[in-house]
Design a protein around this motif. Structure first.
Motif, PDB file in Angstrom:
ATOM      1  N   ASP A 169       0.828  -1.202   0.000  1.00 53.07           N
ATOM      2  CA  ASP A 169       0.000   0.000   0.000  1.00 53.07           C
ATOM      3  C   ASP A 169       0.864   1.254   0.000  1.00 53.07           C
ATOM      4  O   ASP A 169       0.610   2.209  -0.749  1.00 53.07           O
ATOM      5  N   GLY A 170       1.912   1.264   0.837  1.00 53.85           N
ATOM      6  CA  GLY A 170       2.773   2.430   0.929  1.00 53.85           C
ATOM      7  C   GLY A 170       3.649   2.637  -0.287  1.00 53.85           C
ATOM      8  O   GLY A 170       4.031   3.765  -0.605  1.00 53.85           O
ATOM      9  N   ALA A 171       3.969   1.556  -0.988  1.00 56.22           N
ATOM     10  CA  ALA A 171       4.826   1.674  -2.173  1.00 56.22           C
ATOM     11  C   ALA A 171       4.101   2.338  -3.332  1.00 56.22           C
ATOM     12  O   ALA A 171       4.728   2.972  -4.190  1.00 56.22           O
ATOM     13  N   GLY A 172       2.782   2.203  -3.383  1.00 56.58           N
ATOM     14  CA  GLY A 172       2.010   2.859  -4.438  1.00 56.58           C
ATOM     15  C   GLY A 172       2.371   2.339  -5.821  1.00 56.58           C
ATOM     16  O   GLY A 172       2.576   1.151  -6.028  1.00 56.58           O
ATOM     17  N   ARG A 173       2.478   3.263  -6.771  1.00 58.08           N
ATOM     18  CA  ARG A 173       2.805   2.908  -8.163  1.00 58.08           C
ATOM     19  C   ARG A 173       4.313   2.722  -8.286  1.00 58.08           C
ATOM     20  O   ARG A 173       5.030   3.554  -8.850  1.00 58.08           O
ATOM     21  N   ALA A 174       4.789   1.616  -7.750  1.00 60.46           N
ATOM     22  CA  ALA A 174       6.224   1.342  -7.679  1.00 60.46           C
ATOM     23  C   ALA A 174       6.726   0.705  -8.966  1.00 60.46           C
ATOM     24  O   ALA A 174       5.946   0.153  -9.750  1.00 60.46           O
ATOM     25  N   PRO A 175       8.036   0.763  -9.205  1.00 59.01           N
ATOM     26  CA  PRO A 175       8.624   0.049 -10.341  1.00 59.01           C
ATOM     27  C   PRO A 175       8.323  -1.442 -10.260  1.00 59.01           C
ATOM     28  O   PRO A 175       8.126  -1.999  -9.170  1.00 59.01           O
ATOM     29  N   ALA A 176       8.310  -2.092 -11.401  1.00 54.73           N
ATOM     30  CA  ALA A 176       7.913  -3.498 -11.482  1.00 54.73           C
ATOM     31  C   ALA A 176       8.773  -4.397 -10.596  1.00 54.73           C
ATOM     32  O   ALA A 176       8.260  -5.315  -9.950  1.00 54.73           O
ATOM     33  N   ALA A 177      10.075  -4.165 -10.558  1.00 53.43           N
ATOM     34  CA  ALA A 177      10.961  -5.025  -9.767  1.00 53.43           C
ATOM     35  C   ALA A 177      10.618  -4.950  -8.286  1.00 53.43           C
ATOM     36  O   ALA A 177      10.668  -5.962  -7.567  1.00 53.43           O
ATOM     37  N   VAL A 178      10.278  -3.756  -7.810  1.00 53.50           N
ATOM     38  CA  VAL A 178       9.900  -3.595  -6.410  1.00 53.50           C
ATOM     39  C   VAL A 178       8.589  -4.329  -6.134  1.00 53.50           C
ATOM     40  O   VAL A 178       8.456  -5.045  -5.139  1.00 53.50           O
ATOM     41  N   LEU A 179       7.621  -4.178  -7.017  1.00 56.67           N
ATOM     42  CA  LEU A 179       6.341  -4.863  -6.841  1.00 56.67           C
ATOM     43  C   LEU A 179       6.511  -6.376  -6.870  1.00 56.67           C
ATOM     44  O   LEU A 179       5.857  -7.100  -6.109  1.00 56.67           O
ATOM     45  N   ALA A 180       7.385  -6.868  -7.740  1.00 57.79           N
ATOM     46  CA  ALA A 180       7.631  -8.309  -7.801  1.00 57.79           C
ATOM     47  C   ALA A 180       8.136  -8.828  -6.467  1.00 57.79           C
ATOM     48  O   ALA A 180       7.671  -9.857  -5.958  1.00 57.79           O
ATOM     49  N   ARG A 181       9.086  -8.101  -5.884  1.00 58.91           N
ATOM     50  CA  ARG A 181       9.638  -8.527  -4.600  1.00 58.91           C
ATOM     51  C   ARG A 181       8.558  -8.493  -3.506  1.00 58.91           C
ATOM     52  O   ARG A 181       8.443  -9.416  -2.687  1.00 58.91           O
ATOM     53  N   LEU A 182       7.751  -7.423  -3.473  1.00 58.27           N
ATOM     54  CA  LEU A 182       6.740  -7.277  -2.427  1.00 58.27           C
ATOM     55  C   LEU A 182       5.666  -8.360  -2.532  1.00 58.27           C
ATOM     56  O   LEU A 182       5.264  -8.961  -1.531  1.00 58.27           O
ATOM     57  N   HIS A 183       5.182  -8.606  -3.752  1.00 57.21           N
ATOM     58  CA  HIS A 183       4.135  -9.621  -3.920  1.00 57.21           C
ATOM     59  C   HIS A 183       4.674 -11.030  -3.643  1.00 57.21           C
ATOM     60  O   HIS A 183       3.928 -11.889  -3.151  1.00 57.21           O
ATOM     61  N   ALA A 184       5.941 -11.269  -3.945  1.00 56.87           N
ATOM     62  CA  ALA A 184       6.535 -12.574  -3.628  1.00 56.87           C
ATOM     63  C   ALA A 184       6.571 -12.785  -2.120  1.00 56.87           C
ATOM     64  O   ALA A 184       6.297 -13.886  -1.616  1.00 56.87           O
ATOM     65  N   THR A 185       6.901 -11.729  -1.373  1.00 53.77           N
ATOM     66  CA  THR A 185       6.898 -11.823   0.085  1.00 53.77           C
ATOM     67  C   THR A 185       5.488 -12.067   0.604  1.00 53.77           C
ATOM     68  O   THR A 185       5.275 -12.872   1.526  1.00 53.77           O
ATOM     69  N   ALA A 186       4.511 -11.382   0.004  1.00 50.66           N
ATOM     70  CA  ALA A 186       3.116 -11.594   0.399  1.00 50.66           C
ATOM     71  C   ALA A 186       2.714 -13.050   0.183  1.00 50.66           C
ATOM     72  O   ALA A 186       2.023 -13.653   1.022  1.00 50.66           O
ATOM     73  N   ALA A 187       3.151 -13.635  -0.921  1.00 47.93           N
ATOM     74  CA  ALA A 187       2.807 -15.031  -1.219  1.00 47.93           C
ATOM     75  C   ALA A 187       3.316 -15.969  -0.130  1.00 47.93           C
ATOM     76  O   ALA A 187       2.613 -16.905   0.280  1.00 47.93           O
ATOM     77  N   THR A 188       4.527 -15.721   0.367  1.00 52.94           N
ATOM     78  CA  THR A 188       5.071 -16.603   1.411  1.00 52.94           C
ATOM     79  C   THR A 188       4.257 -16.481   2.701  1.00 52.94           C
ATOM     80  O   THR A 188       4.053 -17.471   3.412  1.00 52.94           O
ATOM     81  N   ALA A 189       3.785 -15.257   2.996  1.00 50.91           N
ATOM     82  CA  ALA A 189       2.966 -15.075   4.200  1.00 50.91           C
ATOM     83  C   ALA A 189       1.627 -15.787   4.052  1.00 50.91           C
ATOM     84  O   ALA A 189       1.171 -16.485   4.963  1.00 50.91           O
ATOM     85  N   TYR A 190       0.995 -15.633   2.888  1.00 54.06           N
ATOM     86  CA  TYR A 190      -0.300 -16.284   2.660  1.00 54.06           C
ATOM     87  C   TYR A 190      -0.155 -17.808   2.623  1.00 54.06           C
ATOM     88  O   TYR A 190      -1.025 -18.540   3.107  1.00 54.06           O
TER      89      TYR A 190
END
Length: 451
Positions: free
Chosen positions: A282-303
């Motif tokens: 949420d805080g990253a907003g419209r972030a570069p693709a590489a940043v979003l990839a890293r964040l969503h990958a971390t979210a996947a491990t939590a879920y």
């Protein structure tokens, strides 16, 4: 609702000196006393947090004691103010101001350089979530410029980035199990970076300096996490988060928050990890693709760890989609490390947690397609492949990968690697009747432990 006072000694001195209802006046006295230290900007809010457990730097405490002494007409010892011993690094709270962040940095770095508090304490999920809220919703700092000593130029700051890159490379190649590397880094922070933070710089140079300090603190946090020192790791990550806020760099702040989420996953706090990484996204907003990839990958491990299959798969799809866009959408330099192999490792982990072993193992080949500098990640992913085979009931494959794991761990000092070795050993121990399993268990037992 106001928080209860926890430092009754400090409150008593404020009342005795006539500052009980004049916190702003006391803060102005401190700012005047500290004019030779630089531009102190303490206010009533600073006093509020000191009353509720935050600990100012030793030089600030000395100024406080002098201010009280003038009002009370007697000498006031620093120990009377209830802030604790000089080696106390307090709680891993989110600093309220840039000045508080600089004080916290001084305390944390000094404690580590003196080899204090190593290995003690536990990860505090509540404090981590409070830090996430502070980072996400606190107002931005209007300015971070200071007047002190020494004079700090942009070229001075660039040298800090070079050092951070050096420590990052050492960490990825050799792990952070040895306390020596972290102590050397802390010593540099105390004697070089700390004085720079208290120096003279413009707002532009100051923002860059805060970012460099956040980068170093974030790296130190990750190294402490890899060494199994979870409270210390959280301290440094929270400090880095506040420094990133001061730098006005929401992307690096999101990265550090995702690191806290990764640590929470490692410790089995899946629900809290999900909330942390959701705040980061949420805080990253419209972030570069590489940043979003890293964040969503971390979210996947939590879920995955919390058993949320649909959310996990959605997060993996978002991470893969973002990673496919990275060539056309380059990100900041610190995210260059995140590769298809890192995403594959995350997929292997979270799908395995969901007991989808066949799907998980499809990611195994790519998870091991790593650069030569990623020595520790190769060991972690190799252990993950072995564990997934073992959980899927393929003992032969698990043993084969267990032998490879023993080869990949040579020269690595990492509590995380050792943790995965223990997990693999625990899974295979139920089949000790097998000669092949016994050989692998003997090989794994002979591996040197992290120091």
């Amino acid at each position: 609702m106001a928080r209860p006072v926890t430092n009754s000694a400090f409150e008593g001195l404020l009342r005795a000196a006539g500052y009980g209802n004049a916190h702003a006046a006391f803060a102005r006295q401190l700012n005047h006393a500290g004019r030779n230290e630089g531009a102190w900007r303490y206010d009533a809010a600073s006093v509020y947090w000191w009353l509720r457990g935050r600990r100012p730097g030793e030089h600030v405490q000395a100024a406080m004691a002098e201010a009280f002494a003038r009002k009370l007409g007697r000498a006031v010892a620093v120990t009377e103010m209830g802030f604790g011993a000089n080696d106390n690094i307090g709680t891993c709270g989110y600093p309220a101001s840039v000045g508080d962040a600089i004080n916290t940095a001084e305390q944390l770095w000094t404690a580590l350089a003196k080899h204090l508090h190593q290995g003690g304490g536990a990860f505090d999920s509540g404090k981590a979530l409070q830090a996430a809220l502070g980072w996400r919703y606190d107002l931005p700092d209007k300015t971070v410029s200071r007047n002190g000593r020494p004079q700090v130029a942009s070229s001075d700051v660039q040298s800090l980035y070079a050092l951070a890159a050096h420590f990052t490379d050492l960490d990825r190649r050799h792990g952070s199990g040895s306390p020596h590397t972290r102590a050397v880094m802390a010593d540099f922070l105390v004697h070089q970076v700390g004085p720079m933070l208290r120096g003279t710089y413009t707002d532009a140079v100051g923002r860059d300096l805060m970012h460099a300090a956040a980068t170093l603190s974030g790296q130190l946090a990750f190294m402490s996490y890899d060494a199994g020192e979870h409270a210390m790791a959280q301290h440094h990550a929270t400090l880095g988060l506040r420094l990133a806020k001061a730098a006005d760099d929401r992307l690096y702040g999101a990265h550090l928050l995702a690191n806290l989420a990764t640590q929470a996953v490692f410790l089995g706090n899946a629900k809290e990890a999900a909330r942390l990484v959701e705040a980061a996204i949420d805080g990253a907003g419209r972030a570069p693709a590489a940043v979003l990839a890293r964040l969503h990958a971390t979210a996947a491990t939590a879920y995955g760890q919390s058993g949320e299959r649909r959310a996990c798969q959605l997060a993996l799809n978002k991470a893969e989609s973002a990673l496919n866009r990275t060539r056309a959408d380059t990100g900041p330099r610190w995210v260059d490390y995140f590769s298809p192999a890192h995403l594959a490792g995350a997929a292997l982990r979270c799908l395995g947690d969901l007991h989808l072993y066949t799907q998980a193992l499809r990611h195994a080949p790519e998870a091991l397609t790593l650069g030569s500098q990623n020595t520790r990640t190769r060991a972690l992913h190799t252990a993950l492949v072995a564990m997934t085979h073992a959980r899927a009931g393929d003992t032969d494959a698990a043993c084969n990968w267990g032998k490879k794991l023993a080869q990949h761990t040579a020269g690595i000092q990492s509590a995380r690697v050792q943790h995965r070795v223990r997990d693999l050993t625990s899974i295979l121990s139920s089949q000790q009747a097998s000669r092949q399993v016994n050989e692998v268990l003997h090989t794994l037992a002979a591996m040197p432990a992290a120091t």
